[in-house]
Design an enzyme around this catalytic site. Structure first.
Site, mmCIF file in Angstrom:
data_model
loop_
_atom_site.group_PDB
_atom_site.id
_atom_site.type_symbol
_atom_site.label_atom_id
_atom_site.label_comp_id
_atom_site.label_asym_id
_atom_site.label_seq_id
_atom_site.Cartn_x
_atom_site.Cartn_y
_atom_site.Cartn_z
ATOM 1 N N CYS A 136 1.566 -5.898 -0.282
ATOM 2 C CA CYS A 136 2.816 -6.507 -0.754
ATOM 3 C C CYS A 136 3.454 -5.629 -1.839
ATOM 4 O O CYS A 136 3.900 -4.542 -1.558
ATOM 5 C CB CYS A 136 2.555 -7.951 -1.217
ATOM 6 S SG CYS A 136 4.045 -8.943 -1.266
ATOM 7 N N HIS A 163 -0.714 -10.555 3.384
ATOM 8 C CA HIS A 163 -1.792 -10.702 2.407
ATOM 9 C C HIS A 163 -3.125 -11.028 3.075
ATOM 10 O O HIS A 163 -3.481 -12.204 3.196
ATOM 11 C CB HIS A 163 -1.457 -11.835 1.433
ATOM 12 C CG HIS A 163 -0.368 -11.522 0.475
ATOM 13 N ND1 HIS A 163 -0.594 -10.879 -0.717
ATOM 14 C CD2 HIS A 163 0.967 -11.745 0.532
ATOM 15 C CE1 HIS A 163 0.557 -10.722 -1.373
ATOM 16 N NE2 HIS A 163 1.525 -11.247 -0.633
ATOM 17 N N GLU A 184 -5.984 -10.864 1.817
ATOM 18 C CA GLU A 184 -6.891 -11.524 0.856
ATOM 19 C C GLU A 184 -6.690 -13.032 0.842
ATOM 20 O O GLU A 184 -7.533 -13.779 0.366
ATOM 21 C CB GLU A 184 -6.705 -10.921 -0.546
ATOM 22 C CG GLU A 184 -5.505 -11.406 -1.353
ATOM 23 C CD GLU A 184 -4.176 -10.734 -0.985
ATOM 24 O OE1 GLU A 184 -4.092 -10.105 0.095
ATOM 25 O OE2 GLU A 184 -3.212 -10.860 -1.775
#
Lengths: 740, 230
Positions: free
Chosen positions: B86, B203, B205
């Site tokens: 990002c 993302h 994660e």
């Protein structure tokens, strides 16, 4: 700037009444200076003093063994076990958001975030209650775009996920849209910070953004009605800088990890004035501040402006002496100003100095104890008895139910809030178990099995028709939402949005609403731990419907045992728990489709409702139900269709078969407060029915999940059938009708 | 495998990637402040998402001029693995480790939603564990993720297998309906020439924990582990 001549005329222009003018003289024993006048005017504004609401707010229940901090601080705090606690609060930013929607909404989010991290909590979730005028009102698209972008940009930049809330459209908000911002943070129960100026001689620190001229008189502006000249009030709206707030958040949590911060408070409404006075008042101390030391954004601000500026992203704190080096190093790391601007005194007075001269000197007790308190006259509004009359025989029943259903669910009132929610970060910080498309927001607490659920709810139409019932039902609905996620409701924050309290009708609505909230909060054992009141939501004499927004927080002991509202698989039984029949009185259907806000709203039996809440928690905890969805605005069919419309999975339909005995519109769209749709495996369905019976809750089987269609019959006779994909298209694009 | 996470003023997914590395994959994880030049001998550098410097000037522009990024550039030039997510991707484009730029989303709105990603090349340090035909469901959350580069660069990215991920429909097709931000050819992530630097807008994660519903993002971290082990 030459010192302004202080006269009653000047005071009156700033909202001070003759009685208040007398009181100021009595407290000071002399005529106020110009800065002093500013202080009184801000502190005694409705927004800061709660002068019209205080005596009624005192009737709300605020205590329970798990309440660690009730109202009166920057946020309320409840204990969630194992040493953990959650701090939460809701606040309105209505007036600024109408004048300048983007900044007004953004700074609303900024303010509520500060209220929560001030307590020492890490903000982990936001909710938002947004109330706009009629979908076809010319200002609605402009306000909506601005407010949603403002809310989103601020929270996104800080990195706090938005877990949902409410988006409501009604003509009563045409001249006053509402923005109610909720934040929840997590902290250790033994690490609570409060807004207290303790310890004589301890330094008072100013940290964060520099002070500018923005927002001067913000609190006063929020304490008056709007007129045609509202545009001129733009300069009273603050400008937000979420980047600075993010730095402030991190820096403050970093210094709070140590033991030298004694008290801390954000500079919100009425800026430095209210923060310094409130901190000293809470500690019973005095405070001396040198205004010449305040970091300024522009030159030549005078003491009055410095005292009343509402520049954002600023905090005031009191620390133990001797930690200057540590404090400065933290704030330097985060690129922020940190300046000692004064000290705690034992004089019980607030002294403000500027350029070596004392410009204000006020006994702190005087401001609080002598603050005006009004028990304003109240009377039921005349229009109510007429509004409660409803003659259904004059209203045509559904003629083409499938088409009318599709039209209703695709209307801005019921359609997907995807356009809004996709503009908010929902998953940052990797705690989001259930985001904004669900019944309630649900985050996990890392390192534990716990989940924290939260919901924001109010139905202004019900509150208009019956404010006592409406407010009670907002508490009841939000508690049921939390329970439908599998969590036990524990506490409430409120945002009480009303019209002009000087009007007996509005005051009656307020008093009734307080009585309703009291009843419901007592019965459901959900004390009110924080909140705010926003009066004067009126433009050109036209007020909003009473809108007491309720933010409910609950605890799920084990996040692996929670539920969502979406149907999970083919062949599950659809069961309706709770009140079997809805009513059209005060329903969304009558309002949105027939243009009628009429009738008696559905009844609320709080004992029954409590049993339903407890039943939901145990059914979900025991894993007996696969999905749970509270049936609220719009009634049964829209609720059932919503269960088919998961944003994350494929279309999953249902065949619904209902019992006759009511008009179609009433059967499909009638509303009741205590109803839940659940699905259960055929093997568990019997168990669910038994549990419901044992809890005294009505339960019945109303259909089966499966297929790609949403089919509705009455006693086996097909009324209509629609493809889920067709419903989804209409439902997902409903907001476009407003924005086009 | 040693992981270093660089923190900038305004990073807000730093905490999430630290948890990704440290708690989910149990890797020794160092956190380096933007003013530091010593990256502490990592095998992988993670540049987290967020709004470094409030996105003022341009997203990633100011972070790309920090001492820590100077070291990241040296580290990458010597072949070290760097993953920017990002805002981290935006920083990688701004500092020149990756070509092209991330423009404002075509809708002009910030967008947060789950999307499907298809790996463009399975023979990279970041994608080798992704099974054939597997689409990754991973959320995006950004206002400036609309990837753009000149024609020559675009050709090079395609022909050299440097398009790491594309946004696709649930059926795995490139489909404008499933391209959230107007990105060129649906590009969600790209690799450097040596394929040791990956920038991606989604993302991973946030999609690596069963408790939150989806674990597809793990495959990217697992690929790095497997690459370093082999």
């Amino acid at each position: 700037m030459a010192e302004m001549e202080v006269t009653f005329e000047l005071a009156k222009e700033n909202g001070i009444t003759p009685e208040e003018w007398e009181k100021i003289h009595k407290i000071l024993g002399r005529k106020p200076t110009y800065p002093e006048l500013g202080i009184f005017q801000a502190m005694w504004s409705e927004h800061c003093s709660y002068k019209s609401s205080k005596i009624h707010l005192k009737t709300l229940p605020t205590e329970a063994p798990w309440v660690l901090q009730g109202p009166g601080e920057n946020a309320g705090i409840i204990d969630i076990g194992d040493g953990w606690a959650v701090a939460f609060k809701m606040e309105s930013h209505n007036h600024p958001s109408f004048i300048e929607p983007y900044q007004g909404a953004a700074t609303g989010v900024g303010g509520i975030l500060r209220d929560v991290f001030t307590m020492g909590a890490r903000p982990l979730a936001n909710l938002n209650g947004l109330f706009f005028g009629a979908p076809d009102h010319p200002k609605t698209p402009f306000l909506m775009r601005g407010v949603v972008a403002g809310v989103g940009d601020y929270g996104n930049c800080i990195g706090v996920p938005m877990l949902g809330g409410q988006v409501t459209f009604h003509p009563c908000f045409n001249g006053n849209n509402l923005v109610n911002a909720f934040t929840l943070g997590v902290l250790r129960g033994d690490r609570i910070f409060r807004g207290k100026a303790e310890g004589v001689g301890n330094p008072v620190w100013y940290v964060g953004s520099k002070t500018g001229r923005d927002g001067i008189h913000g609190a006063t502006m929020a304490s008056a009605e709007f007129s045609e000249e509202t545009e001129e009030k733009k300069p009273t709206v603050q400008v937000g800088d979420p980047f600075t707030e993010k730095l402030l958040l991190e820096a403050c949590l970093e210094i709070m990890a140590d033991d030298f911060v004694l008290g801390i408070q954000d500079m919100g409404a009425a800026g430095l004035t209210s923060s310094s006075l409130e901190m000293a008042e809470r500690a019973g101390s005095g405070i001396r501040i040198d205004l010449s030391k305040i970091p300024l954004r522009e030159k030549d601000l005078n003491p009055y402006e410095i005292l009343l500026s509402e520049s954002q992203e600023r905090m005031l704190f009191v620390a133990k002496k001797g930690y200057e080096k540590e404090i400065l190093s933290v704030f330097r790391k985060w690129n922020l100003d940190a300046v000692q601007i004064g000290e705690v005194t034992d004089t019980s007075r607030a002294e403000f100095w500027f350029g070596g001269k004392k410009v204000a000197d006020i006994p702190i007790a005087g401001i609080g104890d002598e603050a005006p308190l009004y028990d304003r006259p109240s009377a039921e509004p005349e229009e109510l008895s007429e509004m409660r009359k409803l003659d259904l025989s004059k209203i045509e029943d559904l003629k083409d139910p499938g088409k009318e259903f599709l039209h209703f669910i695709g209307s801005p009132h019921l359609c997907s809030r995807k356009w809004v929610f996709t503009q908010y970060d929902q998953s940052v910080r990797t705690n989001t178990v259930q985001g904004p498309y669900h019944e309630a927001g649900l985050i996990r607490l890392k390192g534990t099995t716990k989940g924290i659920a939260m919901s924001l709810d109010v139905n202004p139409r019900l509150c208009k028709l019956d404010p006592r019932l409406g407010a009670a039902s907002a508490v009841a609905e939000s508690a049921l939402n939390v329970a439908c996620a599998g969590a036990k409701p524990l506490g409430v924050t409120d945002c009480l949005n009303f019209g002009n309290p000087e009007k007996p009708g509005v005051m009656w609505e307020f008093k009734e609403a307080m009585a309703g909230m009291r009843e419901a909060c007592l019965k459901l054992e959900t004390p009110v731990v924080s909140g705010n009141v926003s009066f004067y939501n009126e433009t050109e004499g036209v007020g909003i419907y009473p809108t007491p927004s309720i933010g409910m927080v609950g605890l799920a002991e084990d996040i692996s045992k929670t539920a969502t509202c979406f149907f999970k698989k083919d062949g599950a039984k659809v069961l309706l728990l709770g009140k079997r029949k809805g009513t059209l009185g005060g329903s969304l259907y009558l309002s949105a489709v027939k243009g009628l806000d009429k009738g008696n709203p559905p009844e609320l039996d709080l004992d029954y409702h409590k049993s339903l809440i407890n039943l939901m928690i145990s059914l979900i905890g025991d894993g007996l139900v696969e999905s749970a969805h509270d049936v609220s605005e719009g009634g049964l069919l829209p609720a059932l269709a919503e269960c088919c419309l998961s944003p994350l999975s494929d279309d999953l339909g249902a065949s619904i078969d209902l019992k006759p005995g009511q008009r179609l519109d009433e059967l499909f769209f009638g509303e009741s407060i205590s109803r839940v749709v659940v699905t259960a495996d055929p093997e568990s369905a019997g168990e669910v029915m038994k549990s419901a019976a044992a809890a005294g809750i009505d339960a019945g089987e109303i259909g089966l999940t499966g297929g790609k269609d949403f089919s509705v019959s009455i006693e086996g006779k097909r009324i209509f059938s629609l493809k889920i994909s067709e419903i989804r298209t209409v439902w997902e694009n409903g907001i476009d009708k407003i924005l086009a | 495998m040693r992981v270093t996470v660089v923190q900038f003023l305004g990073s807000n997914c730093d905490h999430d990637v630290i948890q990704w590395s440290k708690d989910i994959f149990r890797m020794p994880t160092e956190v380096v402040w933007y003013t530091e030049s010593d990256l502490r001998k990592p095998d992988l550098v993670l540049l987290p998402g967020g709004f470094s410097y409030g996105d003022y000037l341009r997203p990633g522009a100011m972070a790309s001029r920090t001492p820590a990024i100077e070291s990241v550039i040296d580290f990458a030039k010597s072949g070290g693995l760097v993953l920017g997510i990002c805002n981290g991707f935006q920083i990688l484009c701004e500092c020149g480790l990756l070509p092209g730029a991330l423009l404002r989303n075509s809708s002009l709105h910030f967008i947060c939603r789950d999307l499907y990603l298809k790996a463009g090349n399975k023979k990279t340090p970041f994608t080798n564990k992704i099974p054939d035909g597997k689409l990754l469901r991973v959320p995006i959350a950004h206002g400036d993720g609309n990837y753009f580069c000149d024609e020559e660069t675009a050709k090079a990215l395609e022909s050299e297998g440097r398009v790491a991920f594309r946004y696709v429909s649930p059926e795995g097709k490139i489909d404008p309906e499933w391209n959230p931000n107007g990105s060129m050819s649906g590009i969600a992530g790209i690799l450097s020439e040596k394929k040791n630097v990956l920038g991606m807008m989604p993302h991973p994660e946030r999609a690596s924990d069963k408790a939150l519903g989806c674990e597809d993002g793990r495959l990217i971290f697992e690929s790095v582990i497997s690459h370093l082990e082999s």
